[in-house]
Write an enzyme that holds these catalytic residues in place. Structure first.
Site, short mmCIF file in Angstrom:
data_model
loop_
_atom_site.label_atom_id
_atom_site.label_comp_id
_atom_site.label_asym_id
_atom_site.label_seq_id
_atom_site.Cartn_x
_atom_site.Cartn_y
_atom_site.Cartn_z
N LYS A 53 -77.66 -42.34 -13.94
CA LYS A 53 -77.57 -41.55 -12.71
C LYS A 53 -77.26 -42.46 -11.53
O LYS A 53 -76.43 -42.14 -10.68
CB LYS A 53 -78.88 -40.78 -12.49
N GLN A 97 -88.04 -38.10 -12.45
CA GLN A 97 -87.62 -38.23 -13.84
C GLN A 97 -88.77 -37.84 -14.78
O GLN A 97 -89.86 -38.40 -14.71
CB GLN A 97 -87.16 -39.68 -14.11
N ASP A 120 -82.81 -31.15 -8.69
CA ASP A 120 -82.92 -30.81 -10.11
C ASP A 120 -83.12 -29.30 -10.29
O ASP A 120 -83.02 -28.79 -11.41
CB ASP A 120 -84.11 -31.55 -10.74
#
Ligand code: NAP
Length: 283
Positions: A53, A97, A120
């Site tokens: 990422k 994460q 997200d």
């Protein structure tokens, strides 16, 4: 006839090029999109995802900062970090994460992220908007799958879509997105009976379970579109191999469309994250 391969790698490159152009436009307004990543613990796969990422951010001009914590991190430390990032005007997107270490209540951390910075799409407010049919930030993996489907003009309206897996990050939001596109959606999970039969009647079959070779050729309707979300690491003959949930070599001879692993859904997930981040910065 062999299935058409849905090439997530090349579509993701196109999306990233669009993101790069948008970053250049934003820079004329004095804005540089910024992504903050919270990484806690020493999960090897998480480290690889975060590295990928960060690399994609760098390539497109998005500023990325990774905040790393040991596996012993306290809930309060993570909450404090999230609150500081919520208040930081240079940060437009916050990514936590997953998985977080066992002592951490992941839901609480995700809920602490400002919905406007939740790139997200995991915050209950954003999931609720999706449920209500007014999506704001859409979770990256389902968004990437929908982009692959529309790019390939796979017909969805009135078709039968079967989603294997019901997680909050893939299966459930994807089922909602398919429903919004007028597919008739079935969700299967670990307690479902007759998964083989359900899968076999699908025009669009999505495997998001995390079990290698779960979907065999016998489970696929000829001409169906098969999307493989699974990421499974197999080690045979001492070598590490990445495979999905679908027996690709056999299924590609039955399906009409199929995504490979790697090079299918994975790159699209990262591309959608960048797109969400740039959208958040331009609001
Ligand atoms: P998860 O949270 O572990 O959910 C797995 C789902 O599969 C659960 O709903 C579970 O049912 C269901 N399941 C388990 N065994 C099953 C079976 N035999 N038949 C049908 N359903 C079964 O996983 P996830 O986070 O959704 O991820 C799924 C897979 O996608 C993993 O391999 C993950 O690494 C991969 N992934 C890939 C990307 C990407 O960008 N390529 C992104 C995210 C995830 P229950 O709910 O009943 O337990």
């Amino acid at each position: 006839m062999a299935a058409r391969i849905l090439d997530g790698k090349s579509l993701a490159a196109q999306v990233r090029a669009g993101v790069k152009a948008e970053v250049a436009r934003l820079s004329q307004r004095g804005i540089r999109p910024g992504l903050a990543v919270i990484l806690a613990g020493d999960d090897a796969a998480s480290r690889v995802y975060v590295r990928n990422k960060a690399r994609a951010c760098e390539e497109t001009g998005v500023r990325s900062t990774v905040f790393e914590y040991p596996s012993t991190v306290k809930q309060s430390e993570l909450l404090e970090r999230v609150r500081a990032l919520n208040a930081d005007p240079a940060v437009h997107g916050i990514l936590v994460q997953l998985p977080l270490p066992g002592q951490i209540d992941s839901e609480k951390i995700l809920e602490a992220v400002s919905p406007a910075k939740d790139v997200d799409g995991f915050h209950p407010a954003n999931l609720g908007a999706l449920l209500a049919g007014r999506p704001r930030v859409v979770p990256c993996t389902p968004a990437g799958i929908m982009r692959l489907l529309s790019e390939a003009a796979v017909p969805l309206a009135g078709r039968s879509a079967v989603v294997l897996g019901r997680s909050n990050i893939v299966g459930k939001p994807l089922a909602l997105l398919l429903l919004q596109r007028d597919a008739t959606v079935t969700i299967c999970h670990s307690k479902s009976k007759n998964i083989e039969m359900e899968a076999k009647q699908a025009d669009i079959l999505i495997a998001a379970v995390g079990r290698a070779n779960l979907v065999t050729a016998a489970m696929v309707k000829p001409g169906a579109c098969v999307i493989d979300v699974g990421v499974n690491r197999l080690s045979d003959a001492g070598a590490n191999r990445l495979v999905g949930d679908v027996d690709f070599d056999a299924v590609k001879n039955v399906a009409g469309w199929i995504t490979p692993v790697p090079g299918g859904v994975g790159p699209m997930t990262i591309a959608m994250l960048l797109e969400n981040c740039v959208k958040a910065a331009s609001l």
